[in-house]
Write an enzyme that holds these catalytic residues in place. Structure first.
Site, PDB file in Angstrom:
ATOM      1  N   HIS A   1      -8.280  -3.890  -0.718  1.00  0.00           N
ATOM      2  CA  HIS A   1      -7.449  -3.985   0.483  1.00  0.00           C
ATOM      3  C   HIS A   1      -6.375  -2.901   0.474  1.00  0.00           C
ATOM      4  O   HIS A   1      -6.199  -2.190   1.471  1.00  0.00           O
ATOM      5  CB  HIS A   1      -6.805  -5.370   0.564  1.00  0.00           C
ATOM      6  CG  HIS A   1      -6.013  -5.594   1.806  1.00  0.00           C
ATOM      7  ND1 HIS A   1      -6.529  -6.173   2.939  1.00  0.00           N
ATOM      8  CD2 HIS A   1      -4.712  -5.306   2.106  1.00  0.00           C
ATOM      9  CE1 HIS A   1      -5.612  -6.233   3.877  1.00  0.00           C
ATOM     10  NE2 HIS A   1      -4.492  -5.712   3.395  1.00  0.00           N
ATOM     11  N   GLU A   2      -5.665  -2.767  -0.648  1.00  0.00           N
ATOM     12  CA  GLU A   2      -4.543  -1.826  -0.687  1.00  0.00           C
ATOM     13  C   GLU A   2      -5.016  -0.379  -0.569  1.00  0.00           C
ATOM     14  O   GLU A   2      -4.401   0.423   0.129  1.00  0.00           O
ATOM     15  CB  GLU A   2      -3.715  -2.039  -1.958  1.00  0.00           C
ATOM     16  CG  GLU A   2      -3.175  -3.452  -2.138  1.00  0.00           C
ATOM     17  CD  GLU A   2      -2.467  -3.998  -0.904  1.00  0.00           C
ATOM     18  OE1 GLU A   2      -1.871  -3.207  -0.141  1.00  0.00           O
ATOM     19  OE2 GLU A   2      -2.504  -5.219  -0.689  1.00  0.00           O
TER      20      GLU A   2
ATOM     21  N   ASP B   1       9.219  -9.774  11.108  1.00  0.00           N
ATOM     22  CA  ASP B   1       8.885 -10.684  10.010  1.00  0.00           C
ATOM     23  C   ASP B   1       8.696 -12.116  10.492  1.00  0.00           C
ATOM     24  O   ASP B   1       8.034 -12.916   9.828  1.00  0.00           O
ATOM     25  CB  ASP B   1       9.960 -10.641   8.920  1.00  0.00           C
ATOM     26  CG  ASP B   1       9.559  -9.746   7.763  1.00  0.00           C
ATOM     27  OD1 ASP B   1       8.345  -9.502   7.597  1.00  0.00           O
ATOM     28  OD2 ASP B   1      10.440  -9.293   7.021  1.00  0.00           O
TER      29      ASP B   1
ATOM     30  N   GLU C   1      -3.680  -3.963   9.723  1.00  0.00           N
ATOM     31  CA  GLU C   1      -4.205  -5.029   8.881  1.00  0.00           C
ATOM     32  C   GLU C   1      -5.590  -5.515   9.314  1.00  0.00           C
ATOM     33  O   GLU C   1      -6.407  -5.898   8.476  1.00  0.00           O
ATOM     34  CB  GLU C   1      -3.220  -6.205   8.846  1.00  0.00           C
ATOM     35  CG  GLU C   1      -1.882  -5.855   8.224  1.00  0.00           C
ATOM     36  CD  GLU C   1      -1.965  -5.388   6.779  1.00  0.00           C
ATOM     37  OE1 GLU C   1      -3.044  -5.507   6.161  1.00  0.00           O
ATOM     38  OE2 GLU C   1      -0.943  -4.902   6.255  1.00  0.00           O
TER      39      GLU C   1
ATOM     40  N   TYR D   1      -4.324  -9.951  10.208  1.00  0.00           N
ATOM     41  CA  TYR D   1      -5.379  -9.668   9.232  1.00  0.00           C
ATOM     42  C   TYR D   1      -6.710 -10.277   9.677  1.00  0.00           C
ATOM     43  O   TYR D   1      -7.721  -9.577   9.824  1.00  0.00           O
ATOM     44  CB  TYR D   1      -5.014 -10.249   7.869  1.00  0.00           C
ATOM     45  CG  TYR D   1      -3.774  -9.706   7.230  1.00  0.00           C
ATOM     46  CD1 TYR D   1      -3.849  -8.809   6.167  1.00  0.00           C
ATOM     47  CD2 TYR D   1      -2.503 -10.096   7.653  1.00  0.00           C
ATOM     48  CE1 TYR D   1      -2.721  -8.320   5.546  1.00  0.00           C
ATOM     49  CE2 TYR D   1      -1.358  -9.600   7.047  1.00  0.00           C
ATOM     50  CZ  TYR D   1      -1.475  -8.714   5.998  1.00  0.00           C
ATOM     51  OH  TYR D   1      -0.340  -8.227   5.399  1.00  0.00           O
TER      52      TYR D   1
ATOM     53  N   HIS E   1      -5.914   0.806   2.923  1.00  0.00           N
ATOM     54  CA  HIS E   1      -4.784   1.203   3.765  1.00  0.00           C
ATOM     55  C   HIS E   1      -4.546   2.716   3.736  1.00  0.00           C
ATOM     56  O   HIS E   1      -3.879   3.252   4.642  1.00  0.00           O
ATOM     57  CB  HIS E   1      -3.509   0.496   3.314  1.00  0.00           C
ATOM     58  CG  HIS E   1      -3.295  -0.838   3.942  1.00  0.00           C
ATOM     59  ND1 HIS E   1      -3.201  -1.012   5.307  1.00  0.00           N
ATOM     60  CD2 HIS E   1      -3.132  -2.080   3.390  1.00  0.00           C
ATOM     61  CE1 HIS E   1      -2.990  -2.299   5.573  1.00  0.00           C
ATOM     62  NE2 HIS E   1      -2.957  -2.964   4.439  1.00  0.00           N
TER      63      HIS E   1
ATOM     64  N   GLU F   1       0.790  -1.213   0.000  1.00  0.00           N
ATOM     65  CA  GLU F   1       0.000   0.000   0.000  1.00  0.00           C
ATOM     66  C   GLU F   1       0.829   1.273   0.000  1.00  0.00           C
ATOM     67  O   GLU F   1       0.485   2.264   0.666  1.00  0.00           O
ATOM     68  CB  GLU F   1      -0.925   0.001   1.224  1.00  0.00           C
ATOM     69  CG  GLU F   1      -0.228   0.050   2.582  1.00  0.00           C
ATOM     70  CD  GLU F   1       0.172  -1.281   3.174  1.00  0.00           C
ATOM     71  OE1 GLU F   1       0.463  -1.339   4.372  1.00  0.00           O
ATOM     72  OE2 GLU F   1       0.185  -2.279   2.418  1.00  0.00           O
TER      73      GLU F   1
END
Length: 668
Positions: free
Chosen positions: A304-305, A385, A327, A393, A308, A280
């Site tokens: 979704h993007e 990460d 998210e 999400y 954001h 995003e």
């Protein structure tokens, strides 16, 4: 509390604006130049500025136009090296200081992937793109690389190939001659950009290559502009795929949550090694080419993007501990838009699809339950990460769905009382009551970085003013600890979704499950037209439901793939689910038959490239094949690993490469 992933002193003296002056050196595969920070002290007697860096070659530093000394700290495996620049004399609270750092990136930069021309669609020019989320902006430039700091930026970038940034282009114009009319690949052109809206560092992005632009039709009554970027070989297919929906998606989002602030909303279809479905980046969403299904069946990723732009780019998590605020909110609002753009059934269906990814992710973290939590208290220097999965999400989206929408009631299941949801939108009053709260949330925190506690406090405050005791009693009945810090493979509340679109897929899966004892395939009562009326998502749910049963006999799996054309589907989401079914039993004939096909689907027929660099696809395939034939998985990865994006390569090596082939998590 300071960000556990940053070594900077941003609490004392945060950056307000950065100016980049870059040159893209294609021969050396580096970006060289400078970054100039404008910072304002928040405390007294600040005697230094500390920036995050990772694998950068620092050349010199200046403070307020004069040469300054600097120290580069030892490299931390996750956080990189702290760049310390003394301030003499020290500065007082409210004072502004300008710090310029001249530097260049290196080939070890995790933020950048440089592609040889053979790795692009056209095969004629090199390509460069960045990926700075979650903490890789420090490998692009010396920055206070934390979402706690929001900054504006400007940039001047010289390259022999067209340049895109996550900002508004100043010159040359997007709709003007490509590369300002100069010879692509030979003549340098300086591109200038400005990002006037404060954003976190992870949204700073660059892409450069043989790129073309095609604008989308303006949407009546809207001030923003939108269009598509891609290599010339993909520009028409990309335009067709996204032109019909992007504008109406963005317009509907504005209607629901408020005005779009960034002025420009463009899409960029990247080469296959891009490791995510989308990213995003402000003004410019990066997209995987796996979305080019040819039937617009996967364009909802754009929802979704662009969502954001409000949740993440606008209201931002303070640090990785609160990543779910980005998210979870985006997933929830994205699916709410499905209701307005399509139907309530589509929204429920999206939660059904997401539930599979959620439970797979929760089960993968059984050996590290901390990462099953919604709010993860990261230790200083812990790699965010490592916790990247569907949990923030899906668990986050379900949390908001539970809070705002479904009626909650107690039922007895197996002699135990459990909270259930019937999906009838009555807990806090339904959409008509909840959407004003959403808009107030956005308006209250737009441009800020917040924590879960700040969100919760605002939630209670809002409904105390707009509902009184009844709403507060409802909120007090929530098991906040279970949702925020609960571990395990189940949600604190058993959710119930609209299943009308899932039922046909479930029914077909049940028929296949019941047919497992029929050894003579000619006697199976299945026909190609069984799925003729199914949408792509219904085929996905059919395969996911089938995957939840005991593995089918290998003969049935091969017949299934052939009959419904699942084993050759051009839709990557469907193809992945088929491989999940085929490779589930590692010792089966089906798994041995399809293992190499799955690897070639990811890395190409010769095993040396990247066809599916999106981590959602490549990581599960390597995980599954490694259980079937570890040596084959290792061999294919060894040949292809340099073609993967550095982030994907790092994560595959870390949890699924030659050292540990037993665990690869799902990707975005």
């Amino acid at each position: 509390m300071s960000d556990p992933t940053s070594q900077t002193n941003y609490l004392d003296i945060p950056t307000e604006h950065v100016a980049f002056d870059w040159k893209v050196d294609w021969e050396k595969q580096i970006i060289s130049g400078s970054v100039t920070h404008t910072l304002t002290a928040k405390t007294n007697d600040v005697d230094k500025v500390i920036f995050d860096t990772a694998d950068l070659n620092i050349i010199k530093a200046e403070v307020d136009g004069s040469a300054a000394s600097y120290t580069l700290g030892n490299k931390h495996e996750v956080m990189g090296s702290a760049l310390i620049i003394p301030l003499s004399p020290s500065v007082k609270s409210g004072s502004q200081v300008t710090v310029k750092v001249s530097y260049e990136t290196t080939k070890d930069s995790t933020a950048l992937q440089w592609l040889d021309k053979e790795q692009t669609q056209g095969g004629n020019f090199q390509y460069l793109f960045s990926q700075c989320q979650p903490i890789y902006a420090r490998a692009l430039a010396p920055l206070q690389d934390t979402p706690s700091v929001k900054l504006t930026y400007s940039a001047s970038v010289t390259s022999v190939l067209p340049v895109l940034l996550s900002a508004v282009r100043v010159s040359p114009p997007s709709e003007g001659p490509t590369h300002d009319g100069k010879v692509i690949g030979q003549d340098p052109v300086t591109y200038t950009y400005n990002q006037p809206v404060p954003i976190p560092s992870y949204l700073i992005a660059i892409a450069s290559g043989n790129l073309r632009y095609k604008p989308f039709a303006p949407v009546e009554g809207r001030s923003w502009k939108s269009g598509i970027w891609a290599e010339p070989e993909l520009i028409e297919a990309s335009f067709w795929e996204f032109s019909a929906d992007t504008g109406r998606f963005l317009a509907k989002e504005e209607d629901i949550v408020g005005s779009y602030r960034f002025g420009v909303y463009d899409l960029l279809v990247l080469p296959p090694s891009f490791p995510y479905g989308g990213m995003e980046n402000a003004c410019l969403s990066f997209l995987t080419p796996t979305l080019l299904a040819g039937d617009r069946s996967l364009v909802d990723v754009v929802v979704h993007e662009l969502t954001h732009s409000w949740f993440g780019n606008g209201v931002t998590h303070e640090n990785a501990t609160h990543f779910w605020l980005n998210e979870g909110w985006t997933t929830y609002i994205e699916r709410l838009l499905q209701q307005f753009l399509h139907s309530p059934a589509e929204r429920g269906f999206s939660f059904v699809i997401g539930s599979t990814a959620l439970y797979e992710a929760l089960n993968l973290y059984n050996d590290k339950p901390k990462y099953q939590r919604l709010v993860i208290d990261f230790e200083p220097g812990e790699d965010p990460d490592d916790a990247y999965s569907s949990v923030p999400y899906e668990k986050g989206g379900n949390f908001l769905l539970y809070l705002g929408m479904p009626k909650v009631f107690w039922v007895s299941i197996g002699g135990k009382m459990k909270l259930m949801s019937d999906g009838t939108e009555r807990t806090l009053g339904g959409v008509d009551v909840f959407l004003p709260y959403v808009r107030d949330y956005v308006n209250t925190f737009m441009g800020k970085s917040i924590t879960t506690d700040q969100w919760k406090s605002h939630l209670f405050s809002y409904f105390e003013k707009h509902g009184g005791e009844e709403k507060i009693r409802a909120l007090n009945s929530v098991d906040w600890n279970a949702w925020s810090y609960g571990e395990g493979t189940k949600l604190p509340v058993e959710m119930k979704y609209d299943m009308s679109l899932a039922k046909p897929a479930y029914s077909l899966a049940e028929r296949w499950d019941a047919a497992r004892t029929t050894s003579d395939l000619s006697k199976l009562d299945f026909k190609e037209y069984d799925v003729a009326s199914f949408s792509s998502n219904q085929k996905i749910v059919f395969l996911e439901r089938l995957h939840s049963y005991s593995p089918l006999p290998s003969t049935h799996i091969a017949y299934l793939g052939s009959l419904y054309h699942l084993s050759t589907s051009s839709n990557a989401e469907i193809r992945l689910r088929f491989y999940n079914v085929a490779l589930r039993e590692p010792t089966s004939t089906a798994a041995r038959s399809f293992a190499e096909d799955a690897l070639k689907w990811v890395v190409g027929a010769d095993g040396t490239g990247v066809i599916k660099g999106r981590m959602k696809f490549c990581r599960p395939v390597f995980r599954a094949v490694s259980k079937v034939d570890p040596e084959m998985a290792k061999s294919y990865f060894a040949k292809s690993k340099e073609a993967f994006h550095p982030i994907a390569r790092k994560l595959i090596e870390k949890v699924g490469g030659p050292a540990q082939w037993h665990r690869i998590q799902n990707g975005h």
